[in-house]
Design a protein around this motif. Structure first.
Motif, PDB file in Angstrom:
ATOM      1  N   PRO A  77       0.828  -1.213   0.000  1.00  0.00           N
ATOM      2  CA  PRO A  77       0.000   0.000   0.000  1.00  0.00           C
ATOM      3  C   PRO A  77       0.864   1.266   0.000  1.00  0.00           C
ATOM      4  CG  PRO A  77       0.120  -0.929   2.196  1.00  0.00           C
ATOM      5  CD  PRO A  77       0.836  -1.888   1.293  1.00  0.00           C
ATOM      6  N   GLU A  78       0.212   2.391  -0.170  1.00  0.00           N
ATOM      7  CA  GLU A  78       0.886   3.671   0.044  1.00  0.00           C
ATOM      8  C   GLU A  78       1.284   3.748   1.512  1.00  0.00           C
ATOM      9  OE1 GLU A  78       1.574   6.182  -2.211  1.00  0.00           O
ATOM     10  OE2 GLU A  78       0.917   4.711  -3.704  1.00  0.00           O
ATOM     11  N   VAL A  79       2.367   4.420   1.802  1.00  0.00           N
ATOM     12  CA  VAL A  79       2.811   4.558   3.187  1.00  0.00           C
ATOM     13  C   VAL A  79       1.767   5.361   3.961  1.00  0.00           C
ATOM     14  CG1 VAL A  79       4.623   5.429   4.716  1.00  0.00           C
ATOM     15  CG2 VAL A  79       5.221   4.439   2.500  1.00  0.00           C
ATOM     16  N   ALA A  80       1.355   4.821   5.098  1.00  0.00           N
ATOM     17  CA  ALA A  80       0.373   5.511   5.941  1.00  0.00           C
ATOM     18  C   ALA A  80       0.990   6.783   6.514  1.00  0.00           C
ATOM     19  CB  ALA A  80      -0.089   4.586   7.064  1.00  0.00           C
ATOM     20  N   ALA A  81       0.246   7.851   6.469  1.00  0.00           N
ATOM     21  CA  ALA A  81       0.720   9.116   7.037  1.00  0.00           C
ATOM     22  C   ALA A  81       0.808   8.993   8.554  1.00  0.00           C
ATOM     23  CB  ALA A  81      -0.238  10.241   6.661  1.00  0.00           C
ATOM     24  N   PRO A  82       1.889   9.484   9.144  1.00  0.00           N
ATOM     25  CA  PRO A  82       1.996   9.443  10.603  1.00  0.00           C
ATOM     26  C   PRO A  82       0.833  10.182  11.271  1.00  0.00           C
ATOM     27  CG  PRO A  82       4.107  10.007   9.616  1.00  0.00           C
ATOM     28  CD  PRO A  82       3.072  10.058   8.518  1.00  0.00           C
ATOM     29  N   VAL A  83       0.396   9.654  12.420  1.00  0.00           N
ATOM     30  CA  VAL A  83      -0.701  10.289  13.151  1.00  0.00           C
ATOM     31  C   VAL A  83      -0.199  11.166  14.288  1.00  0.00           C
ATOM     32  CG1 VAL A  83      -2.348   8.477  12.522  1.00  0.00           C
ATOM     33  CG2 VAL A  83      -1.061   8.287  14.658  1.00  0.00           C
ATOM     34  N   ARG A  85      -1.851  -8.727   9.526  1.00  0.00           N
ATOM     35  CA  ARG A  85      -1.265  -8.903   8.194  1.00  0.00           C
ATOM     36  C   ARG A  85      -1.212  -7.558   7.474  1.00  0.00           C
ATOM     37  NH1 ARG A  85      -2.636  -9.567   2.856  1.00  0.00           N
ATOM     38  NH2 ARG A  85      -1.652 -11.301   1.732  1.00  0.00           N
ATOM     39  N   THR A  86      -2.297  -6.819   7.517  1.00  0.00           N
ATOM     40  CA  THR A  86      -2.357  -5.509   6.873  1.00  0.00           C
ATOM     41  C   THR A  86      -1.339  -4.557   7.480  1.00  0.00           C
ATOM     42  OG1 THR A  86      -4.689  -5.811   6.340  1.00  0.00           O
ATOM     43  CG2 THR A  86      -3.868  -3.536   6.387  1.00  0.00           C
ATOM     44  N   ALA A  87      -1.228  -4.558   8.797  1.00  0.00           N
ATOM     45  CA  ALA A  87      -0.257  -3.685   9.468  1.00  0.00           C
ATOM     46  C   ALA A  87       1.168  -4.051   9.063  1.00  0.00           C
ATOM     47  CB  ALA A  87      -0.435  -3.762  10.983  1.00  0.00           C
ATOM     48  N   ALA A  88       1.449  -5.340   8.919  1.00  0.00           N
ATOM     49  CA  ALA A  88       2.782  -5.773   8.480  1.00  0.00           C
ATOM     50  C   ALA A  88       3.056  -5.285   7.061  1.00  0.00           C
ATOM     51  CB  ALA A  88       2.900  -7.295   8.556  1.00  0.00           C
ATOM     52  N   LEU A  89       2.066  -5.368   6.179  1.00  0.00           N
ATOM     53  CA  LEU A  89       2.245  -4.859   4.822  1.00  0.00           C
ATOM     54  C   LEU A  89       2.468  -3.355   4.833  1.00  0.00           C
ATOM     55  CD1 LEU A  89      -0.401  -6.991   2.890  1.00  0.00           C
ATOM     56  CD2 LEU A  89       2.104  -7.277   2.898  1.00  0.00           C
ATOM     57  N   ASN A  90       1.820  -2.654   5.745  1.00  0.00           N
ATOM     58  CA  ASN A  90       2.058  -1.212   5.886  1.00  0.00           C
ATOM     59  C   ASN A  90       3.494  -0.946   6.344  1.00  0.00           C
ATOM     60  OD1 ASN A  90      -0.496  -0.502   5.020  1.00  0.00           O
ATOM     61  ND2 ASN A  90      -1.337  -0.370   7.080  1.00  0.00           N
ATOM     62  N   ALA A  91       4.011  -1.795   7.223  1.00  0.00           N
ATOM     63  CA  ALA A  91       5.407  -1.654   7.661  1.00  0.00           C
ATOM     64  C   ALA A  91       6.353  -1.914   6.493  1.00  0.00           C
ATOM     65  CB  ALA A  91       5.699  -2.609   8.822  1.00  0.00           C
ATOM     66  N   LEU A  92       6.077  -2.935   5.704  1.00  0.00           N
ATOM     67  CA  LEU A  92       6.917  -3.213   4.536  1.00  0.00           C
ATOM     68  C   LEU A  92       6.857  -2.072   3.526  1.00  0.00           C
ATOM     69  CD1 LEU A  92       6.276  -7.030   3.988  1.00  0.00           C
ATOM     70  CD2 LEU A  92       8.178  -5.921   5.205  1.00  0.00           C
ATOM     71  N   ALA A  93       5.705  -1.435   3.405  1.00  0.00           N
ATOM     72  CA  ALA A  93       5.582  -0.272   2.515  1.00  0.00           C
ATOM     73  C   ALA A  93       6.477   0.864   2.994  1.00  0.00           C
ATOM     74  CB  ALA A  93       4.127   0.184   2.436  1.00  0.00           C
ATOM     75  N   ALA A  94       6.552   1.065   4.308  1.00  0.00           N
ATOM     76  CA  ALA A  94       7.414   2.111   4.860  1.00  0.00           C
ATOM     77  C   ALA A  94       8.891   1.794   4.574  1.00  0.00           C
ATOM     78  CB  ALA A  94       7.170   2.259   6.361  1.00  0.00           C
ATOM     79  N   ILE A  95       9.246   0.521   4.683  1.00  0.00           N
ATOM     80  CA  ILE A  95      10.618   0.103   4.377  1.00  0.00           C
ATOM     81  C   ILE A  95      10.906   0.316   2.892  1.00  0.00           C
ATOM     82  CG2 ILE A  95      12.155  -1.905   4.242  1.00  0.00           C
ATOM     83  CD1 ILE A  95      10.600  -2.923   6.819  1.00  0.00           C
ATOM     84  N   ASP A  96       9.964  -0.090   2.052  1.00  0.00           N
ATOM     85  CA  ASP A  96      10.121   0.068   0.606  1.00  0.00           C
ATOM     86  C   ASP A  96      10.316   1.533   0.235  1.00  0.00           C
ATOM     87  OD1 ASP A  96      10.133  -0.848  -2.119  1.00  0.00           O
ATOM     88  OD2 ASP A  96       8.035  -0.229  -2.288  1.00  0.00           O
ATOM     89  N   ALA A  97       9.520   2.412   0.827  1.00  0.00           N
ATOM     90  CA  ALA A  97       9.613   3.838   0.507  1.00  0.00           C
ATOM     91  C   ALA A  97      10.959   4.420   0.940  1.00  0.00           C
ATOM     92  CB  ALA A  97       8.472   4.602   1.181  1.00  0.00           C
ATOM     93  N   LEU A  98      11.528   3.889   2.011  1.00  0.00           N
ATOM     94  CA  LEU A  98      12.780   4.436   2.534  1.00  0.00           C
ATOM     95  C   LEU A  98      14.004   3.895   1.792  1.00  0.00           C
ATOM     96  CD1 LEU A  98      14.059   6.260   4.738  1.00  0.00           C
ATOM     97  CD2 LEU A  98      14.199   4.207   6.172  1.00  0.00           C
ATOM     98  N   VAL A  99      14.058   2.578   1.568  1.00  0.00           N
ATOM     99  CA  VAL A  99      15.284   1.972   1.024  1.00  0.00           C
ATOM    100  C   VAL A  99      15.050   1.037  -0.157  1.00  0.00           C
ATOM    101  CG1 VAL A  99      16.518   2.136   3.220  1.00  0.00           C
ATOM    102  CG2 VAL A  99      15.268   0.034   2.655  1.00  0.00           C
ATOM    103  N   GLY A 100      13.807   0.749  -0.485  1.00  0.00           N
ATOM    104  CA  GLY A 100      13.507  -0.224  -1.538  1.00  0.00           C
ATOM    105  C   GLY A 100      13.421  -1.623  -0.959  1.00  0.00           C
ATOM    106  N   ILE A 101      12.314  -2.277  -1.176  1.00  0.00           N
ATOM    107  CA  ILE A 101      12.057  -3.593  -0.565  1.00  0.00           C
ATOM    108  C   ILE A 101      13.055  -4.648  -1.025  1.00  0.00           C
ATOM    109  CG2 ILE A 101      10.354  -4.442  -2.244  1.00  0.00           C
ATOM    110  CD1 ILE A 101      10.001  -4.663   1.583  1.00  0.00           C
ATOM    111  N   ASN A 102      13.613  -4.499  -2.228  1.00  0.00           N
ATOM    112  CA  ASN A 102      14.579  -5.478  -2.717  1.00  0.00           C
ATOM    113  C   ASN A 102      15.929  -5.377  -2.011  1.00  0.00           C
ATOM    114  OD1 ASN A 102      12.941  -6.839  -4.593  1.00  0.00           O
ATOM    115  ND2 ASN A 102      13.168  -5.129  -6.016  1.00  0.00           N
ATOM    116  N   ASN A 103      16.135  -4.335  -1.228  1.00  0.00           N
ATOM    117  CA  ASN A 103      17.376  -4.185  -0.465  1.00  0.00           C
ATOM    118  C   ASN A 103      17.334  -4.891   0.884  1.00  0.00           C
ATOM    119  OD1 ASN A 103      18.963  -2.652  -2.300  1.00  0.00           O
ATOM    120  ND2 ASN A 103      17.579  -0.939  -1.908  1.00  0.00           N
TER     121      ASN A 103
END
Length: 152
Positions: free
Chosen positions: A15-21, A67-85
């Motif tokens: 998903p798109e990275v969730a905006a911080p609350v 599961r959804t929250a974990a995918l949101n965490a992976l999205a945050a990682i992807d946005a920062l460094v790229g999930i393939n890294n």
């Protein structure tokens, strides 16, 4: 096979990275690791449910939200460094807003651990904590943090 290829094979779109609350960032890189902030199970910008697991939210629903929250965490990682890294997943921390008589926190957080295992295979085997709490931000039923090691 790259992580991106594996996601496509599984039919999973991050998903798109969730905006911080509040006052924080979704993820921070420290050397060869990335630590995520606690991620709530946002779907399209809103929580699919609120309340305590074992009261307003069933354990099976909560596992899906983990599961959804974990995918949101992976999205945050992807946005920062790229999930393939990501070299490997080091740790998952899951918080479960729990009714006083609910004791199935590990089974709820399995929702996060299992999707990470599906995506990363052997590199997704991780240490974990599953913690019951009285309440989470925005009355979310679950919150998940992920720590990963990057390729050097």
């Amino acid at each position: 096979m790259s992580v991106t290829d594996r996601l496509a094979e599984l039919g999973i779109t991050l998903p798109e990275v969730a905006a911080p609350v509040a006052s924080y960032v979704p993820a921070v890189r420290v050397g060869t690791q990335v630590w995520t902030s606690g991620q709530l199970p946002f779907l399209d910008g809103s929580l699919p449910a609120t309340g305590q697991v074992g009261a307003e939210v069933s354990p099976s629903e909560a596992a899906e939200y983990a599961r959804t929250a974990a995918l949101n965490a992976l999205a945050a990682i992807d946005a920062l460094v790229g999930i393939n890294n990501v070299r490997r997943v080091v740790k998952v921390v899951g918080f479960v807003a729990s009714a006083p008589d609910f004791h199935g926190q590990p089974q709820v957080i399995n929702g996060a651990s299992e999707v990470i295992g599906e995506i990363f295979g052997e590199a997704g085997i991780h240490a974990r904590s599953a913690v019951g709490v009285a309440e989470l931000p925005l009355d979310a039923p679950v919150e998940v943090e992920v720590i990963v090691e990057l390729h050097s």
